[in-house]
Every structure is written in C-alpha cells, then in structure tokens.
Design a protein around this motif. Sequence first.
Motif, PDB file in Angstrom:
ATOM      1  N   GLY A 123       6.345  -2.574   3.355  1.00 52.48           N
ATOM      2  CA  GLY A 123       5.440  -1.655   4.559  1.00 52.48           C
ATOM      3  C   GLY A 123       4.599  -0.866   3.770  1.00 52.48           C
ATOM      4  O   GLY A 123       3.569  -0.442   4.249  1.00 52.48           O
ATOM      5  N   GLU A 124       4.801  -0.268   2.461  1.00 56.06           N
ATOM      6  CA  GLU A 124       4.042   0.639   1.852  1.00 56.06           C
ATOM      7  C   GLU A 124       2.633  -0.111   1.408  1.00 56.06           C
ATOM      8  O   GLU A 124       1.555   0.355   1.698  1.00 56.06           O
ATOM      9  CB  GLU A 124       4.697   1.138   0.464  1.00 56.06           C
ATOM     10  N   VAL A 125       2.896  -1.486   0.908  1.00 55.14           N
ATOM     11  CA  VAL A 125       1.677  -2.098   0.615  1.00 55.14           C
ATOM     12  C   VAL A 125       0.796  -2.333   1.846  1.00 55.14           C
ATOM     13  O   VAL A 125      -0.541  -2.296   2.023  1.00 55.14           O
ATOM     14  CB  VAL A 125       2.040  -3.613  -0.029  1.00 55.14           C
ATOM     15  N   ALA A 126       1.248  -2.613   3.031  1.00 53.50           N
ATOM     16  CA  ALA A 126       0.625  -2.811   4.399  1.00 53.50           C
ATOM     17  C   ALA A 126      -0.323  -1.511   4.595  1.00 53.50           C
ATOM     18  O   ALA A 126      -1.277  -1.607   5.087  1.00 53.50           O
ATOM     19  CB  ALA A 126       1.352  -3.400   5.410  1.00 53.50           C
ATOM     20  N   ALA A 127       0.606  -0.600   4.529  1.00 57.32           N
ATOM     21  CA  ALA A 127       0.049   0.742   4.819  1.00 57.32           C
ATOM     22  C   ALA A 127      -1.161   1.118   4.029  1.00 57.32           C
ATOM     23  O   ALA A 127      -2.169   1.612   4.383  1.00 57.32           O
ATOM     24  CB  ALA A 127       1.030   1.864   4.885  1.00 57.32           C
ATOM     25  N   LYS A 128      -1.033   0.833   2.727  1.00 56.19           N
ATOM     26  CA  LYS A 128      -2.346   1.194   1.638  1.00 56.19           C
ATOM     27  C   LYS A 128      -3.292   0.235   1.920  1.00 56.19           C
ATOM     28  O   LYS A 128      -4.388   0.848   1.747  1.00 56.19           O
ATOM     29  CB  LYS A 128      -1.570   1.141   0.231  1.00 56.19           C
ATOM     30  N   ASN A 129      -3.106  -1.036   2.033  1.00 51.56           N
ATOM     31  CA  ASN A 129      -4.140  -2.036   2.707  1.00 51.56           C
ATOM     32  C   ASN A 129      -5.146  -1.456   3.715  1.00 51.56           C
ATOM     33  O   ASN A 129      -6.453  -1.363   3.554  1.00 51.56           O
ATOM     34  CB  ASN A 129      -3.807  -3.487   3.071  1.00 51.56           C
ATOM     35  N   LEU A 130      -4.399  -0.992   5.050  1.00 53.84           N
ATOM     36  CA  LEU A 130      -4.975  -0.340   5.902  1.00 53.84           C
ATOM     37  C   LEU A 130      -5.790   0.920   5.470  1.00 53.84           C
ATOM     38  O   LEU A 130      -7.050   1.024   6.092  1.00 53.84           O
ATOM     39  CB  LEU A 130      -4.020  -0.267   7.167  1.00 53.84           C
ATOM     40  N   LEU A 131      -5.302   1.958   5.056  1.00 51.60           N
ATOM     41  CA  LEU A 131      -5.912   2.943   4.472  1.00 51.60           C
ATOM     42  C   LEU A 131      -7.144   2.635   3.735  1.00 51.60           C
ATOM     43  O   LEU A 131      -8.311   3.390   3.914  1.00 51.60           O
ATOM     44  CB  LEU A 131      -4.836   4.077   3.503  1.00 51.60           C
ATOM     45  N   GLU A 132      -7.211   1.745   2.842  1.00 52.51           N
ATOM     46  CA  GLU A 132      -8.421   1.335   2.172  1.00 52.51           C
ATOM     47  C   GLU A 132      -9.504   0.757   3.051  1.00 52.51           C
ATOM     48  O   GLU A 132     -10.551   1.215   2.891  1.00 52.51           O
ATOM     49  CB  GLU A 132      -7.874   0.360   1.093  1.00 52.51           C
ATOM     50  N   THR A 133      -8.926   0.001   4.071  1.00 49.76           N
ATOM     51  CA  THR A 133     -10.009  -0.592   5.110  1.00 49.76           C
ATOM     52  C   THR A 133     -10.484   0.679   5.936  1.00 49.76           C
ATOM     53  O   THR A 133     -11.706   0.449   6.410  1.00 49.76           O
ATOM     54  CB  THR A 133      -9.214  -1.606   5.943  1.00 49.76           C
ATOM     55  N   PHE A 134      -9.680   1.686   6.070  1.00 49.82           N
ATOM     56  CA  PHE A 134     -10.178   2.574   7.005  1.00 49.82           C
ATOM     57  C   PHE A 134     -11.200   3.878   6.391  1.00 49.82           C
ATOM     58  O   PHE A 134     -11.634   4.485   6.718  1.00 49.82           O
ATOM     59  CB  PHE A 134      -9.106   3.596   7.681  1.00 49.82           C
ATOM     60  N   GLY A 135     -10.749   3.566   4.827  1.00 48.25           N
ATOM     61  CA  GLY A 135     -11.737   4.788   3.957  1.00 48.25           C
ATOM     62  C   GLY A 135     -10.992   5.760   3.940  1.00 48.25           C
ATOM     63  O   GLY A 135     -11.734   7.154   3.567  1.00 48.25           O
ATOM     64  N   ILE A 136      -9.822   5.806   4.202  1.00 47.18           N
ATOM     65  CA  ILE A 136      -8.758   7.087   4.093  1.00 47.18           C
ATOM     66  C   ILE A 136      -8.392   6.867   2.625  1.00 47.18           C
ATOM     67  O   ILE A 136      -7.361   6.043   2.391  1.00 47.18           O
ATOM     68  CB  ILE A 136      -7.709   6.995   4.868  1.00 47.18           C
ATOM     69  N   PRO A 137      -8.329   7.911   1.767  1.00 48.15           N
ATOM     70  CA  PRO A 137      -8.154   7.904   0.518  1.00 48.15           C
ATOM     71  C   PRO A 137      -6.584   7.977   0.331  1.00 48.15           C
ATOM     72  O   PRO A 137      -5.863   9.092   1.018  1.00 48.15           O
ATOM     73  CB  PRO A 137      -8.592   9.320  -0.484  1.00 48.15           C
ATOM     74  N   TYR A 138      -5.842   7.600  -0.557  1.00 47.26           N
ATOM     75  CA  TYR A 138      -4.568   7.192  -0.548  1.00 47.26           C
ATOM     76  C   TYR A 138      -3.790   8.381  -1.439  1.00 47.26           C
ATOM     77  O   TYR A 138      -4.717   8.787  -2.590  1.00 47.26           O
ATOM     78  CB  TYR A 138      -3.837   5.972  -1.197  1.00 47.26           C
ATOM     79  N   ASP A 139      -3.193   9.196  -1.075  1.00 48.37           N
ATOM     80  CA  ASP A 139      -2.719  10.443  -1.641  1.00 48.37           C
ATOM     81  C   ASP A 139      -1.759  10.128  -3.033  1.00 48.37           C
ATOM     82  O   ASP A 139      -1.542  11.259  -3.639  1.00 48.37           O
ATOM     83  CB  ASP A 139      -1.916  11.492  -0.907  1.00 48.37           C
ATOM     84  N   GLY A 140      -1.364   8.867  -3.365  1.00 52.05           N
ATOM     85  CA  GLY A 140      -0.692   8.521  -4.591  1.00 52.05           C
ATOM     86  C   GLY A 140       0.618   8.926  -4.719  1.00 52.05           C
ATOM     87  O   GLY A 140       1.203   8.900  -5.604  1.00 52.05           O
ATOM     88  N   ARG A 141       1.241   9.568  -3.438  1.00 47.79           N
ATOM     89  CA  ARG A 141       2.543   9.848  -3.585  1.00 47.79           C
ATOM     90  C   ARG A 141       3.554   8.671  -3.478  1.00 47.79           C
ATOM     91  O   ARG A 141       4.243   8.384  -2.326  1.00 47.79           O
ATOM     92  CB  ARG A 141       3.123  10.812  -2.460  1.00 47.79           C
ATOM     93  N   ASP A 142       3.461   7.557  -4.148  1.00 48.91           N
ATOM     94  CA  ASP A 142       4.079   6.270  -4.368  1.00 48.91           C
ATOM     95  C   ASP A 142       5.439   6.804  -4.453  1.00 48.91           C
ATOM     96  O   ASP A 142       6.073   7.319  -5.379  1.00 48.91           O
ATOM     97  CB  ASP A 142       3.528   5.288  -5.285  1.00 48.91           C
ATOM     98  N   SER A 143       6.396   5.927  -3.705  1.00 49.69           N
ATOM     99  CA  SER A 143       7.820   6.026  -3.640  1.00 49.69           C
ATOM    100  C   SER A 143       8.427   5.645  -4.983  1.00 49.69           C
ATOM    101  O   SER A 143       9.648   6.073  -5.316  1.00 49.69           O
ATOM    102  CB  SER A 143       8.699   5.448  -2.616  1.00 49.69           C
ATOM    103  N   ARG A 144       7.624   5.062  -5.936  1.00 53.18           N
ATOM    104  CA  ARG A 144       8.421   4.589  -7.315  1.00 53.18           C
ATOM    105  C   ARG A 144       8.272   5.938  -8.068  1.00 53.18           C
ATOM    106  O   ARG A 144       9.062   6.026  -9.206  1.00 53.18           O
ATOM    107  CB  ARG A 144       7.220   3.663  -8.008  1.00 53.18           C
ATOM    108  N   ARG A 145       7.530   6.760  -7.853  1.00 53.02           N
ATOM    109  CA  ARG A 145       7.480   8.202  -8.651  1.00 53.02           C
ATOM    110  C   ARG A 145       7.969   9.088  -7.766  1.00 53.02           C
ATOM    111  O   ARG A 145       8.737  10.129  -8.431  1.00 53.02           O
ATOM    112  CB  ARG A 145       6.031   8.557  -8.950  1.00 53.02           C
ATOM    113  N   SER A 146       7.645   9.412  -6.533  1.00 53.48           N
ATOM    114  CA  SER A 146       8.319  10.574  -5.856  1.00 53.48           C
ATOM    115  C   SER A 146       8.496  10.195  -4.182  1.00 53.48           C
ATOM    116  O   SER A 146       7.598   9.776  -3.658  1.00 53.48           O
ATOM    117  CB  SER A 146       7.319  11.744  -5.948  1.00 53.48           C
ATOM    118  N   PHE A 147       9.752  10.218  -3.856  1.00 51.51           N
ATOM    119  CA  PHE A 147      10.005   9.846  -2.498  1.00 51.51           C
ATOM    120  C   PHE A 147       9.461  10.968  -1.651  1.00 51.51           C
ATOM    121  O   PHE A 147       9.654  12.104  -1.690  1.00 51.51           O
ATOM    122  CB  PHE A 147      11.404   9.575  -2.233  1.00 51.51           C
ATOM    123  N   SER A 148       8.988  10.456  -0.636  1.00 54.12           N
ATOM    124  CA  SER A 148       8.314  11.401   0.318  1.00 54.12           C
ATOM    125  C   SER A 148       7.705  10.686   1.588  1.00 54.12           C
ATOM    126  O   SER A 148       7.652   9.289   1.598  1.00 54.12           O
ATOM    127  CB  SER A 148       7.086  12.272   0.028  1.00 54.12           C
TER     128      SER A 148
END
Length: 519
Positions: free
Chosen positions: A494-519
């Motif tokens: 689910g995270e991967v699909a969301a990040k793929n679409l953010l890249e397609t939309f040109g929206i910068p990813y905030d880097g808050r990956d759940s591997r490091r910090s759950f949010s």
Amino acid sequence: MSTLSISAAGDLNPKIIDLHAAQIPNLTSLSISETATTLKALNPELERLEPNNTQRHVIIVGAGISGLRAASVLQRHGVRVTILEGRPDRIGGRVLTSRNNGVARDIGAAWMHETSQNKLVQLIPKLGIEYYYDDGTPLYYTKEGRAGSQFKAKKVADEFADYCEWFYEEYPEAPDRPVKEFVHEFVKDHALITSDERRWAPQATREVELWIGTSIEEASSKHLSYFVTERNLYMKGGYDKIVNWTAESLIRDSDTIRLGEVVKDIEWGTSDQSIVVHSTYKEHEAHSYKADAIVCTVPLGVLRKKMVSFHPELPDSIAKGIQSFSYGALGKVFVEFSEVFWSKDNDQFIYYPSPLPADAEIDESSILSYATVTSNLWIMSGTKELCIQIAEPLTQRIESMTSPQAVYEFFEPLFKVLRTEPYKELPQLVNIETTHWTQDPLAGFGTYSVEKSGDDAGILMDALEKNRDSRLQFAGEHCTEVGNGCVHGAFETGEVAAKNLLETFGIPYDGRDSRRSFS
C-alpha cells in the motif's frame, strides 16, 4: 479521536458515518445498533462531499490493510481519497477478528511472521496488543498416536527443503516439479536414511501445506517456502487493532470509506480525471466515480477469475503475471471444549497421515488422511480451544459444510489422537466455528497467493515495477515477494503504490516511511 472499526456500524450507509470524538467520546463502547442509531441522529442528511477541482483524487478499491495504508499515505500528502469496499458491514478484508467476552479470535490473519524485519511489530507496544510467540517445541502425531523423540522423518523433510533450494540455484533452468513428485525421488535416491524415514519423510513434508494453503501435489519445488526461520508471533489481542489504527485518519471523514460498493468495471487512462470506476451499491444501485488515479487492492483470486473488468485491457506483462501466480486456501476450525484434554505444555500439535502405497487412493472420509497443524489456544489465548489449520482441497470441503455437528464428527478422530489420556471420553463440545474464505467472492474464493508447480511470481513483480508510473496501481499481499501472503507484506505494498502515485503527481514524498517512524 477514538479508534473504531467501521464494522461497528453494521449495514449503515457509509455516506452518513461521521466520527468526532468531541461528539461521541465513548463510541467504541457502544453496541452495533447503538452506534448506528447515534450516527444516524448526528448526520441524517449528509450528502457526498463536492470534489475540490484543484486537489488530486485517488480511488482505492478495497478497504483491506493495503488499501487503508495506501489511502492514509496519500491523504497525508493532501490527496483526496475515496475507498470503495465491497463488504457492507466492515473494513479489514482478510483480516477479521471476532470477540467474545473480551477474547479475540482471528478468523483471518492471526500471526506476525518475520518479526525481526516486520515493521508492524512496532505497533504492538504502541497499541497495547497482547501477543504470544508460538515457537516452542511442537508435538508430532501419527494415526497410531504420538511420535517419539527419535522421529527423524521431519529432519529428512527439512533436508529435502534445503536440497530444493540448492538444486534450483545450481540448475536454474531445470523444470519445476510438484513437491510430492520431487520428494519421493529425493528419498528414493538417498543412501543414508532408513526405510522408515524413506516412507515418512514425504508425509512430514506435508507440513508445508499448512503454511502455504495448498497440497504438496500442487506446490512448487522451485519456490518451496517450507519454513520460516524467524519467530512467529500470535496476535492474541486481535489483528483488528492494527486495522483500526491504519484506518484512524480515514474514518474522520464520512465520505472517505464507502461500504457495500462492489467494483465491477475500471476504465483507466493516463491523464487527470481519466479514471472511471463503476460499482454496484449493495446489489441495488449502480454508481460511477471519477478520479485521477486508482489503487486496485482486490485479492489475486478476484483478478485471476476476472471478476473485475479493465478497459483498456491490462498491459500484457501484468495480465501474464496474474496468471503466473496461484491462489491457495488455508482454512481454520476453532473448537472449544468444556475441559482441556490435550497437552498443556506445547504450542502446536502436528499430525502426519500414514504413507500410502503408490497406487492407493486417499480416504477422503477421514480427517486422519490429511496433514493438520493444531494450535493450542489454551497456552496462546487462555481459552479451552484448539485451532486446526487445513489446506486445500480439504479447505473447500469443510468450509462448504453447513452443519456444525457434521464438522465436529469429521474432526473427532483427530481429537482422540491428541488426548493425553486416551482411555477417557472427550469432554463436552462448547462451540465450533470454521472459516468461509473459499465461499467468499470478495476474498477471491481463497486466502492468499502461493506458487504452484510451474508458477513464477517474479513475472508479476517485474510487471508491477515496469508499470510503476501508471495511473493504475496494484497493491495487496500478492504484489510482493517479501512478505507475500502476510499482513506486513500487504501493508507495505500500500505504501509503495501510494509513493508511486505521488511521484506521478509530482508531489514530494515527506519521507515518513513506516520503517523508521510510524505515522
């Protein structure tokens, strides 16, 4: 805000769900009927929200863990999401927890695997979830009773699994073969095992059936997932708490999750507002939704059976990948007794059926003809229960049975084998419950993906990566080779699909990956 599973709203139309902690401070303590009444009173005329023409809009098909995670990541980045869930009464997909007198019973996913790498483990202390590591020494049984400490056929089966891995690394072009066929060849040519081990090792290999959900007659030797060396953590506090946490930000807006919407057709394009999704609301109303992109999280079984149509047709690579990855059926039977009659000292009881002559047919009328893994819920949850795991094709047969008494009578011979005092009668049956995933079209008539002989999951993984910039994204446990069939694997897709679409939309990813910090 209180955490609440949408299932608390029963058959309530999702358009009028509005959760505000200030208005409903103790919502999670209400009964289903009380919750529905309260929500209807608060918002009797709530209409669909008007779309913001400047805001990106993504439709998520399915409110399982992957869909909920994709939606929450997109929402966090300012993307409007609409989740269309086919079930009329709950979210969670193949995560389903029932509760009785405060005791959780997970009908779907129940364990966390690969716990040293599983990022969902972080949520256990965060959410105060009770757990149990069921990695103690199991007891092994045959039709004749408990196997002794020198039952070495299991070690031979483990050796075969190691051999499979070595063989296909050494000979990558060698044809795949069913596990049953390959293991019989392995023991036949093995010069250093006894005749008893030669007979029983293939039966011990059947333990894999209770991991992957299909028989060794069909399972792939090339992709044999025989055992997981990581510890297995049983969610005695209930997996629904993970679902509720994932959905918490989404259920604040009553228009985000729409229950009872069974998606039938997806028209997908490559530009803004080029996605049109057609659904049937509770088998009565036809609805259409328009968006900039879509994340399709329906189970692999749904895709393989083409229960959702795509226009234009899916890319050849994805279509081929879907048909190159199979779907299994792991079933569970929960049986509660008035007294504990099995060993109180072991987490699991593993039963191996007796070897048969090569030309003999299995006695389908007896549970003792099938391998089973039985979890001791007396240790794991404090209840006087056993949970028997079964694999297809037996799963389909048991889940289609409508008589609890008939189910009990079928499994009764197994219970007698597990008695610590075989001269005593079995105690009174209190309750019996079976899973029904193979009867459920929204589950794809099964439970999770599995590589059968001749399959190659890598074809689908490569296709998804190749199409990572598409407005049509896929997510779910079948969309990863690491953690496939598992909740944490689905969550990460689910995270991967969301990040793929953010890249397609040109929206910068905030880097808050759940591997490091759950949010």
